[in-house]
Design an enzyme around this catalytic site. Sequence first.
Site, PDB file in Angstrom:
ATOM      1  N   HIS A 162       0.861  -1.183  -0.014  1.00  0.00           N
ATOM      2  CA  HIS A 162      -0.110  -0.165  -0.015  1.00  0.00           C
ATOM      3  C   HIS A 162       0.944   1.294   0.045  1.00  0.00           C
ATOM      4  CE1 HIS A 162      -3.975  -1.867   1.033  1.00  0.00           C
ATOM      5  NE2 HIS A 162      -3.250  -2.883   1.316  1.00  0.00           N
ATOM      6  N   ASP A 370       3.220   9.646  -0.523  1.00  0.00           N
ATOM      7  CA  ASP A 370       2.142   8.832  -0.035  1.00  0.00           C
ATOM      8  C   ASP A 370       1.889   7.897  -0.936  1.00  0.00           C
ATOM      9  OD1 ASP A 370      -0.046   8.129   1.341  1.00  0.00           O
ATOM     10  OD2 ASP A 370      -0.660   9.700   1.878  1.00  0.00           O
TER      11      ASP A 370
HETATM   12  P1  ADP Z   1      -2.740   6.065   5.421  1.00  0.00           P
HETATM   13  O1  ADP Z   1      -3.025   4.662   4.828  1.00  0.00           O
HETATM   14  O2  ADP Z   1      -1.633   6.712   5.428  1.00  0.00           O
HETATM   15  O3  ADP Z   1      -3.474   6.202   6.727  1.00  0.00           O
HETATM   16  P2  ADP Z   1      -4.949   7.322   3.594  1.00  0.00           P
HETATM   17  O4  ADP Z   1      -5.564   8.578   3.169  1.00  0.00           O
HETATM   18  O5  ADP Z   1      -4.698   6.259   2.348  1.00  0.00           O
HETATM   19  O6  ADP Z   1      -3.648   7.423   4.439  1.00  0.00           O
HETATM   20  O7  ADP Z   1      -6.029   6.519   4.453  1.00  0.00           O
HETATM   21  C1  ADP Z   1      -6.574   7.191   5.675  1.00  0.00           C
HETATM   22  C2  ADP Z   1      -8.006   6.478   5.998  1.00  0.00           C
HETATM   23  O8  ADP Z   1      -8.019   6.612   7.316  1.00  0.00           O
HETATM   24  C3  ADP Z   1      -9.116   7.054   5.465  1.00  0.00           C
HETATM   25  O9  ADP Z   1      -9.958   6.143   4.926  1.00  0.00           O
HETATM   26  C4  ADP Z   1      -9.458   8.218   6.484  1.00  0.00           C
HETATM   27  O10 ADP Z   1     -11.048   8.396   6.155  1.00  0.00           O
HETATM   28  C5  ADP Z   1      -9.307   7.553   7.528  1.00  0.00           C
HETATM   29  N1  ADP Z   1      -9.186   8.606   8.645  1.00  0.00           N
HETATM   30  C6  ADP Z   1      -8.364   9.638   8.566  1.00  0.00           C
HETATM   31  N2  ADP Z   1      -8.549  10.462   9.834  1.00  0.00           N
HETATM   32  C7  ADP Z   1      -9.469   9.783  10.422  1.00  0.00           C
HETATM   33  C8  ADP Z   1     -10.312  10.055  11.730  1.00  0.00           C
HETATM   34  N3  ADP Z   1      -9.632  11.144  12.269  1.00  0.00           N
HETATM   35  N4  ADP Z   1     -11.027   9.276  12.058  1.00  0.00           N
HETATM   36  C9  ADP Z   1     -11.405   8.250  11.491  1.00  0.00           C
HETATM   37  N5  ADP Z   1     -10.722   7.935  10.152  1.00  0.00           N
HETATM   38  C10 ADP Z   1      -9.874   8.400   9.586  1.00  0.00           C
HETATM   39  O1  F6P Z   2      -0.764   2.089   4.013  1.00  0.00           O
HETATM   40  C1  F6P Z   2      -0.510   2.580   5.098  1.00  0.00           C
HETATM   41  C2  F6P Z   2      -0.838   2.005   6.565  1.00  0.00           C
HETATM   42  O2  F6P Z   2       0.494   1.530   7.326  1.00  0.00           O
HETATM   43  C3  F6P Z   2      -1.718   0.910   6.522  1.00  0.00           C
HETATM   44  O3  F6P Z   2      -1.369  -0.179   6.738  1.00  0.00           O
HETATM   45  C4  F6P Z   2      -2.653   1.180   7.968  1.00  0.00           C
HETATM   46  O4  F6P Z   2      -3.965   0.794   7.510  1.00  0.00           O
HETATM   47  C5  F6P Z   2      -2.452   2.709   8.066  1.00  0.00           C
HETATM   48  O5  F6P Z   2      -1.416   2.987   7.480  1.00  0.00           O
HETATM   49  C6  F6P Z   2      -2.441   2.943   9.646  1.00  0.00           C
HETATM   50  O6  F6P Z   2      -1.184   2.518  10.213  1.00  0.00           O
HETATM   51  P1  F6P Z   2      -1.322   1.777  11.566  1.00  0.00           P
HETATM   52  O7  F6P Z   2      -2.052   0.349  11.218  1.00  0.00           O
HETATM   53  O8  F6P Z   2       0.175   1.572  11.903  1.00  0.00           O
HETATM   54  O9  F6P Z   2      -2.418   2.621  12.609  1.00  0.00           O
END
Ligand code: ADP
Ligand code: F6P
Length: 471
Positions: A162, A370
């Site tokens: 991812h 990202d």
């Molecule tokens: P990462 O995988 O690095 O966390 P992404 O943007 O791909 O970044 O995914 C983040 C996910 O987490 C999204 O589906 C978003 O809606 C969710 N998310 C981010 N902030 C919050 C929050 N404060 N509460 C709940 N879900 C959140």
């Molecule tokens: O791909 C990004 C990622 O590491 C995912 O594997 C995971 O869903 C997300 O970030 C959140 O991270 P964590 O599992 O460390 O809370």
Amino acid sequence: MRPSSLVVVANRLPVDDSVAPDGACEWRRSPGGLVSALHPLLRHKPAAWVGWAGGIGDAPALADIDGVRMRAVALSAEDVRDHYEGFANATLWPLFHDSVEQPSYHRRWWEGYQRVNRRFAEAAAEVAEPGAVVWVQDYHLQLVPGMLRELRPDVRIGFFLHVPFPPPELFMQLPRRAELLTGMLGADLIGFQRAQAAHNFAQLAAKLLDLPATDQRIVVGDRVVRVGAFPVSIDMAEMEALARRPDVVERARRWRGDLGDPQRVILSVDRMDYTKGIEQRLKAYSELLASGQVKVRDTVMVQVAVRSRERVGQYQILRERVEREVGRINGEFGRVGEPAIHYLNHPFDRAELAALYRVADIMAVTPLRDGMNLVAKEYVAARVDGDGVLVLSEFAGTAAEFTRAFLVNPHDLEGLKQTLTQALRATPADATDRMRAMRDHLRTHDIRHWAHLYLTALDDTGSLAARLTTG
Ligand code: ADP
Ligand code: F6P
């Protein structure tokens, strides 16, 4: 546990053990792209999910959730320290994100990484029925494909990363680089977010392991491992339905009022992570306020930065710095009852996120690097009225798809300020035109499209893809 024909293996389960004291639990989405992508896909499908429930010690026995079997893997305090907080999130995470923070290398962490990967491989081997498809996810589990192939040569193994896969000159720093590649090559299909990542991987397989490799195929002994780009996505229909719900519309209206009915609301939603460019964005916003280009009475910024990986040193430092900066900006530019930045660091449920997206005239998604960034896709999906402006980093995987966003280099402070200003001044016609293009793209490239592409490539009979992507 009954064996399953599809087994997803991911570091995290979509639930944590705090919600399941009596075994009864509901899907509780943890913030993070992986769960957001896989959750809508697996619901009510005959699958098992192997993962960590977030606690220390014995693995909780979890009930099925929406028909999906949950198989928790037990991790000790040492396992969490060396695997999750150590090798996964203080070595691989920064290294794979352009080393925007310095990766740390410790031999003990590598031992923990191997130990925990073996435990996940054993759990997957236990729950996979003969000939099953096992789909391993992300950088925490890069050794699992190789370990699983030894334990269960009968299963078909997919691996999907991812996060970005770095260019060879960065990856070459990693002390156990060859072992990591060999582990991934246990898979039949290795998926990346972008073609560049597949290219980086193939180059390294040729250079470090001396294997015949193209960007599509790598020959490992008598096997061919396929490699490719499969950009992950979201459940657009789910987010649209949420955004249209009367209570969500009403909540968005109320929140706008609570924000003081400003002319413009700028929103950012991130995990509190140094890859997300939060500090750079705050600096740009602060300079726009200082120069008078943005006025607190007209424009409000909302920064959601949900707490993440809080025991890892770099994350603690980031949180302190962000919170200090938000305090400084509010102290300097806020007025009584009118803070310049509304800062929230707690989790929101999906309906609340949809309401936030509806409130935002401008969404600023400006990570330094990202793999994809699903928040940008969620914003576009939630703009059911076809308006709203997306400011998007060139260094997010999403930028390859949303070419009509206001693209920006977040390392360039002046560029960031200029792009935010352009977004604030975008005409309704321009905004609608751009948003229409992005929504059209997302509609045909949603999470089912992703799963279909990946699983058809993995399971050439096509039957698995059909089962997972219908209904
Ligand atoms: P990462 O995988 O690095 O966390 P992404 O943007 O791909 O970044 O995914 C983040 C996910 O987490 C999204 O589906 C978003 O809606 C969710 N998310 C981010 N902030 C919050 C929050 N404060 N509460 C709940 N879900 C959140
Ligand atoms: O791909 C990004 C990622 O590491 C995912 O594997 C995971 O869903 C997300 O970030 C959140 O991270 P964590 O599992 O460390 O809370």
